[in-house]
Enzyme design. Sequence first.
Site, PDB file in Angstrom:
ATOM      1  N   ASP A 147      53.426 -38.205 -94.471  1.00  0.00           N
ATOM      2  CA  ASP A 147      52.509 -38.991 -93.649  1.00  0.00           C
ATOM      3  C   ASP A 147      53.303 -39.740 -92.584  1.00  0.00           C
ATOM      4  O   ASP A 147      54.330 -39.251 -92.108  1.00  0.00           O
ATOM      5  CB  ASP A 147      51.718 -39.950 -94.555  1.00  0.00           C
ATOM      6  CG  ASP A 147      50.305 -40.189 -94.062  1.00  0.00           C
ATOM      7  OD1 ASP A 147      50.167 -40.791 -92.985  1.00  0.00           O
ATOM      8  OD2 ASP A 147      49.349 -39.777 -94.742  1.00  0.00           O
ATOM      9  N   HIS A 205      48.931 -45.538 -91.503  1.00  0.00           N
ATOM     10  CA  HIS A 205      48.167 -44.577 -92.304  1.00  0.00           C
ATOM     11  C   HIS A 205      48.860 -44.259 -93.625  1.00  0.00           C
ATOM     12  O   HIS A 205      48.248 -44.275 -94.703  1.00  0.00           O
ATOM     13  CB  HIS A 205      47.960 -43.305 -91.476  1.00  0.00           C
ATOM     14  CG  HIS A 205      47.010 -42.313 -92.060  1.00  0.00           C
ATOM     15  ND1 HIS A 205      47.409 -41.321 -92.937  1.00  0.00           N
ATOM     16  CD2 HIS A 205      45.678 -42.139 -91.893  1.00  0.00           C
ATOM     17  CE1 HIS A 205      46.364 -40.581 -93.265  1.00  0.00           C
ATOM     18  NE2 HIS A 205      45.293 -41.047 -92.643  1.00  0.00           N
ATOM     19  N   SER A 525      41.139 -38.792 -95.833  1.00  0.00           N
ATOM     20  CA  SER A 525      42.536 -39.235 -95.968  1.00  0.00           C
ATOM     21  C   SER A 525      42.688 -40.233 -97.099  1.00  0.00           C
ATOM     22  O   SER A 525      43.766 -40.359 -97.681  1.00  0.00           O
ATOM     23  CB  SER A 525      43.013 -39.896 -94.672  1.00  0.00           C
ATOM     24  OG  SER A 525      43.306 -38.949 -93.680  1.00  0.00           O
TER      25      SER A 525
END
Length: 875
Positions: A147, A205, A525
Amino acid sequence: MKITAILSALAATTLVSAGTFHIPKGQHTANTVPNAFIVEYDDKVSHGDFHNSLNSHNIGFKVRNEYNIFNGASVTVTSDHKGEALAKLPGVKNVWPVQLRHVPKTKKSTKKPTDPEVVSDHHMTGVDVVHKKYKLTGKGVKIGVIDTGLDYNHPAFAAAGANAGCFARNGKNCRVAHGWDFVGDDYDGTNTPKPDADPMDCFGHGTHVAGIIGGNALNIKVSPKPPQPFVGVAPEVTFGAYRVFGCKGTAGNDIIMSAMELAFNDGMDVINMSLGGGSDFKYNAEAVLAEKLIARGMALAAAAGNDGENGVWMVSDTGLGDSSSSVASFDNAYGAYYSVSYGGVAHPYSISTKWNKVINLPASATLVPIFEKDGSLSDGCDASVYAGKDVKGKVVLVVGDTTRCLSGGRGANGVAAGAAGMLIQTTPYGIASLGGTDNFPMGGIEFQAGEDLLAIWKKTPASALTWSTAQSSFLVEGGGTPSSFSSFGTDGELRSKPDVAAPGGNILSTLPLAQGGYGLMSGTSMATPYVAGSHALLIQAKHAKPRGDEIRKIFKNTATISSNFQSKTKTSAAKQGAGLINVLNAITATATISPDHIDLLDTNHFQGTQKITIKNTGKHTETYTLSHIAADALNSYPDAKKAWPLATPLVEPDYATVSFSSAKVKVPAGKSVKVTLKFKEPKAGNAAQFPIYSGYVVATPSSKGGVAVHVPYLGVKGDIAKVPIADTDLKFPQVATVDAQGNMTDLPKGPITFDLKTNTPAVLIRLGSHTPDRQIRVYDDKKNFKGFVYTADLGAAFGYKGRDTYYDSNNNLVFSAYVWKDAKVVASENSTEVPVSLPDGTYNIVSANQHKLSKGAYPADFEVFDLGSFKIARA
């Protein structure tokens, strides 16, 4: 249709059998790295062999990344060669362009970080019981997060007894014990990566994803403190942080593949990939590598995508492998709320931010609904609605439509009228978060709660409102159901995707400390790391490390089959897969069913006879009763004349039927029994509208408390060869003209001549469904086939492609534009010859899209569009 600009489209590639190579097609320069390719070798070819082959063929190159499990490399070609030249080399098996992947745009959360339901996800999945009763925490299991990196200093990732987290290189006892930064802060996907050993997150994220997997914010004693305590799925799991995105959130997929291999080499048991590139077939490079890793024992969880508003065929690419887990999203279900009782029924309410404490009004503060002149409940936005109404010292009820004003305006009007407090009915459902008005008690209530209050008020308006002094657990209206944003399947071969679902809507988790430490996000996600963390709990419970596909089967077999909000039937498997993950069921079940899904295909390829194997993994002989649960059918198209799928499929009662060779089977401990299933397609449903029907085959044990297991099935009623592929609703495909400045317009009426300088033809393609082979063919004036259109940026116009979204992130219509400025063609799909320019002359362009599940015979198996003839006369 007026065309004013060239817009981006989704990338596509082509994969063929060993010994025959087709160049990947359909990419757009905005989605690929120029002159960069991923090359897969034959099994016995080494990196050195490939380098020697490149040199012997005078192909200049620079190695970007090399892979061992994948047996290949990514290279930048520095000489005047294209991907075709790589395809000609002996020992080359497959070639893909290096594609750009983006951090998925998460959906805007509808809740506040202090709302109770944003930490309620473990009640939905049995994880709360697994934590408390079985003491499972994921200890000893390694999960790699591929990520944007991970803020390892965050206290939610601290080891037991510590106030801050750490990375392994900073000392022992760090939960983030492995990792690498492949790119550096400034990397944007197109410039040169600057790798280093520090996978710190500057985007956010990856840290949010990691917190869902295994953050622990229950007892944070340092600043910043969480808005409310929460814990991840596996709070003692060991992390590997593999940073593949810079601060701008774009990466080449060859870097992602390097991270996948390093995660495997570092001993990760599971890798989490909350990323993807949109609708596709399963042959993309990451999915191919994923299959190899899973075959070696690793598990992979990948996001199904957030394109639910685009209708069917939209499940994302990374999780499309046969053994990967494609993860859909559910909204949170439960919350601990204060409540207000009226007529003997308690209703949960959310406290406005500006009040920020429990509401405790006297019994004299009775309810007064505020109505408009037409008798409907008012939104309270106009002060005039209070005229003539005595609300002093009372609690007013208004509706929460936000089209005209927000809660602050409503509250101010209530205060001016002398009200003691206000309840706002949420629309269309749920419990809205309220900002509110200073020093004025305000609460948001569910839509149905508002209806119930009105019904009681009409009968006994003097009824008292009773306010609780403690919180209680409530099922939130609309919670515990599939998220509207979660992508619909199937894939391009009518395989059942997504596989399983998890909480992903309105999830409170960690953010980098530089970004405040905590925040809400919504998306697949967020659902994907929930599944990854669940893997850790199951591995710990089994005291073993089963292959990833075996873990997927257990989770799919034991998931909770769910319904949409206020629906009595089960949600389509094309939306929820096998259902919402149930970790408690997974660790206590004593049976499995193989395979873990059944693909019935379409009417013309109907696979109505299927066999399943029920295995008893328990210690005693068990008898299982077979049954069938039908799910919603999805009418994907409005009618046979429309080419673009419905943005929201229509739910229909089109149900298949299933018969069993044995309705009951007795299976000894440790043994298996095969059962033959015979399916019949739904009698209801219009085959011309291609309804996707689905359901679940269930095996229920006779033992008290035994966990039932199931497999989803899915099919399409109708002839899949008749599913429209090109978006003819918006007049695609078509030919446009491009001037010297790059401006694109419609073709003028009548014959046209292109000089390829002041005006150039552009073929515009837009797909509403997958195709195994999207072609743009060129014929001369004697109808002789001359080849496939070739452009320097998009390559040759053939190869498989997933469907397009409606609009891109900037709200521009999405389509592919082949600007044919050199009039080049490739002679054959099997050819690796250098593209050639056609001489001046008259030519005809034909756009053709192969139907799904067909053999690919042209033109019988294609949707064919004659786009007309024109002249090329170079200036």
